[in-house]
Scaffold this active site. Sequence first.
Site, PDB file in Angstrom:
ATOM      1  N   GLU A 168      36.916  27.068  39.264  1.00  0.00           N
ATOM      2  CA  GLU A 168      36.614  28.439  39.637  1.00  0.00           C
ATOM      3  C   GLU A 168      35.130  28.711  39.462  1.00  0.00           C
ATOM      4  O   GLU A 168      34.399  27.903  38.883  1.00  0.00           O
ATOM      5  CB  GLU A 168      37.461  29.416  38.810  1.00  0.00           C
ATOM      6  CG  GLU A 168      38.955  29.287  39.095  1.00  0.00           C
ATOM      7  CD  GLU A 168      39.794  30.310  38.360  1.00  0.00           C
ATOM      8  OE1 GLU A 168      39.243  31.027  37.497  1.00  0.00           O
ATOM      9  OE2 GLU A 168      40.993  30.401  38.639  1.00  0.00           O
ATOM     10  N   HIS A 222      36.128  42.166  40.358  1.00  0.00           N
ATOM     11  CA  HIS A 222      36.542  40.935  41.024  1.00  0.00           C
ATOM     12  C   HIS A 222      36.063  40.985  42.462  1.00  0.00           C
ATOM     13  O   HIS A 222      36.250  41.998  43.148  1.00  0.00           O
ATOM     14  CB  HIS A 222      38.064  40.776  40.971  1.00  0.00           C
ATOM     15  CG  HIS A 222      38.509  39.378  41.258  1.00  0.00           C
ATOM     16  ND1 HIS A 222      38.461  38.842  42.528  1.00  0.00           N
ATOM     17  CD2 HIS A 222      38.995  38.401  40.460  1.00  0.00           C
ATOM     18  CE1 HIS A 222      38.902  37.596  42.482  1.00  0.00           C
ATOM     19  NE2 HIS A 222      39.227  37.303  41.245  1.00  0.00           N
ATOM     20  N   ARG A 278      31.153  35.717  39.014  1.00  0.00           N
ATOM     21  CA  ARG A 278      31.732  36.861  39.714  1.00  0.00           C
ATOM     22  C   ARG A 278      30.751  38.011  39.933  1.00  0.00           C
ATOM     23  O   ARG A 278      30.810  38.696  40.954  1.00  0.00           O
ATOM     24  CB  ARG A 278      32.950  37.376  38.934  1.00  0.00           C
ATOM     25  CG  ARG A 278      34.138  36.447  39.035  1.00  0.00           C
ATOM     26  CD  ARG A 278      35.291  36.946  38.196  1.00  0.00           C
ATOM     27  NE  ARG A 278      36.457  36.073  38.378  1.00  0.00           N
ATOM     28  CZ  ARG A 278      37.581  36.211  37.693  1.00  0.00           C
ATOM     29  NH1 ARG A 278      37.684  37.161  36.787  1.00  0.00           N
ATOM     30  NH2 ARG A 278      38.591  35.397  37.915  1.00  0.00           N
ATOM     31  N   HIS A 318      38.063  44.721  37.682  1.00  0.00           N
ATOM     32  CA  HIS A 318      39.014  43.667  37.330  1.00  0.00           C
ATOM     33  C   HIS A 318      39.172  43.423  35.829  1.00  0.00           C
ATOM     34  O   HIS A 318      40.248  43.087  35.376  1.00  0.00           O
ATOM     35  CB  HIS A 318      38.583  42.363  38.011  1.00  0.00           C
ATOM     36  CG  HIS A 318      39.529  41.227  37.798  1.00  0.00           C
ATOM     37  ND1 HIS A 318      40.858  41.278  38.162  1.00  0.00           N
ATOM     38  CD2 HIS A 318      39.333  39.993  37.253  1.00  0.00           C
ATOM     39  CE1 HIS A 318      41.437  40.129  37.863  1.00  0.00           C
ATOM     40  NE2 HIS A 318      40.549  39.343  37.299  1.00  0.00           N
ATOM     41  N   ARG A 321      32.351  38.004  32.030  1.00  0.00           N
ATOM     42  CA  ARG A 321      33.395  37.034  31.677  1.00  0.00           C
ATOM     43  C   ARG A 321      33.405  35.874  32.658  1.00  0.00           C
ATOM     44  O   ARG A 321      33.450  36.060  33.867  1.00  0.00           O
ATOM     45  CB  ARG A 321      34.760  37.721  31.691  1.00  0.00           C
ATOM     46  CG  ARG A 321      35.939  36.778  31.450  1.00  0.00           C
ATOM     47  CD  ARG A 321      37.243  37.542  31.494  1.00  0.00           C
ATOM     48  NE  ARG A 321      37.540  38.016  32.837  1.00  0.00           N
ATOM     49  CZ  ARG A 321      38.388  37.413  33.674  1.00  0.00           C
ATOM     50  NH1 ARG A 321      38.993  36.296  33.326  1.00  0.00           N
ATOM     51  NH2 ARG A 321      38.624  37.926  34.860  1.00  0.00           N
TER      52      ARG A 321
END
Length: 538
Positions: free
Chosen positions: A123, A247, A294, A355, A390
Site C-alpha cells: 500500500e 482517504h 495518503r 477517514h 498515518r
Amino acid sequence: MADNRTSDVLIIGSGAAGLTAALNLADRFQVTVLAKGGFNEGSTAHAQGGIAAVLEEGDTFESHIEDTMVAGAGLNDRGTVEFVVENAPAAIERLAQLGVPFTAPSGEEGVKGNGGRWHLTREGGHSHRRIVHVDDATGWAVQDALLKAALAHPNIRMVPDMVAIDLATSRHEQPYSGAGHVWGCYAINRRTGRVELFTARATVLATGGAGRTYLFSTAPKGATGDGIAMAWRAGARVSNMEFMQFHPTCLYNHDVKNFLITEAVRGEGGHLLIPETGHRFMPDFDDRAELAPRDIVARAIDHEIKRLGLDYVHLDISHRDPAFVVAHFPTIYARLLDLGIDMTKQPIPVVPAQHYTCGGVIVDRDGRTDLPGLYAAGEVSQSGLHGANRLASNSLLECFVYGEAVARHIAHCWDDLPPPPPIRPWDESRVTDSDEEVVIKQNWTEIRRFMWNYVGIVRTTKRLERAQTRINMLKEEVADYYGHFRVTPDLVELRNLLQAAELIVRCALERKESRGLHYNADYPDRSLEARDTVLTPA
C-alpha cells in the site's frame, strides 16, 4: 434510579482495541465491554485493507519504522514506532491462532515471504509488500474472530446498545473528591432510554475516532469522537487533533455514501486518471505516483478536482487481468457490480473523504492517560505512532499492540488499583423530555458542513477562524439544550461531535506550518522543529 454495574475492568468500545484488551484480561479478571450499537458496527469491521507487519524476506523492522516516520512527516515518537513495529509479527501470529483466515499466496506471488503462508500486498507509503489481509475484508474477518472469542469467554460480559455519556470520576464520588480518578462511566441504554452506571477499577477507552465531524467520511455513523470528548471533559490532555486523514478514494455515488475503495487497489497497480482525458496525474505530484502517502494523494486529487471543476476522478485497475482483480477485491467488485460498475472493464469514480483521526487522548506506551484508572487504545488515542499522517494499515496493528499493552499494565499493577467507591447515580430530576429534536439534526448538519468547507484537506486561517466562531455560538446552544432536556443518544453524539470539532479547530489554529495531513495555505512551509500540538483542559 440508574443501575450500578461493577466489574474489574470496564472497556468502552467493542472493536479491535477493546476486544484485544478484553481477551488478554479475561483469564484473570471480570471484564465488561460496552458496545455503542451492535457488536459489529464499529470501524474495525469496515476496514478493507489489512495489517502491516514485517513478514517478507528482505523486509526489515528498520524499513517499516522508516516508512512510518516518513509518512508521519517526522512527528512520530520513534520509540513508540519501534515498539509497535517490532511487536507486529507476533500480533499477526496470535490473530492467525485465533482463527483469522488470512489470504494465502497464489502462484509465485508472495511465496518468498512468511514461509509462503500468507499473501502480502503493498500500500501507499510502504517500501515493501508487508500487508497481510483477508481478501479486501480484513476488518470484518478480524472482528468476527475476536468477537466469537469474547462471546465465548465466561469472564467477558458484552453489553450492546450502550451510548457512553461521561466518565464517572472522583467528582461523582459520595462524598465529592477532586482526586481525578476514573471509576467507569454513565451510559444511556438505547433499548430502554435509561441511564446506567458502570463502575470498575480500570476503565479502557476504545471508542474510535471523530470522523463524523465531517460531511463526507468513511467512518461508521458512531464515530462521533465520544471517547476523546469524554476524556477531555474529565481532565485528560488531547493532542494533534488537526491531523485528520482523508482517504483519497471513496466511491463517488449519489445513492451510496461512504463506500471506501481500499488503498490496496492502488497498491496492486490501480491508476488515478482525469475522467475526460485519461491523463494519469499522480506522477505530476510525486515520484511514487499512486503509492505516495495518503495525504499527498488526497491533496493531489483535491487539487485536480478544484482546478478542473470536476465532481470526481477515476481510479482504474481494468488493465490488470480480470481474474486477478476479482480474486483480490471480491467484496469491492461485487458491490460495484451491483451499482453498474465493472471494475475489471471500467474505471471507478472516486473522491477523497475523511477517514482516520490521527490525534486523540494522549497515552504512554502502556496506554495510560493522564487520569488515574483510565487507559485508551486505538483511534481514540494519540500514542505517537502516526505523527502527522498515518501510514496505511498501521491502524489495526496499533489496536492489537496497544490492546495487549493496556491489558499487560492493568494486570501488572492490579494491586495498586483501588476498588471504586460509592458513585452518585445519574440525576435527571430537573430535566424534561425534549420537544425540539429538530435542533439536534440542524446543529449536526451545520457542524459537518462547516468542518468540511473550512477545516478540510486545504485550510486557511480565515476559514479556521470562521469555523471557531460557529463552534462558539453552537456551544452555548447545545449546552443550554443539554442542561434542560433528558439525554438521548442523538443529543450525546451532538455534544461530543461539537467538542471534537472544537478540539480539531483549536489544534489547527495553533499549528503555524503545513505538515502531513495539516495543510494551511497561509503557512505552506514545514517548520524545522517537529512539535506536537498539546491541549490541556482548563
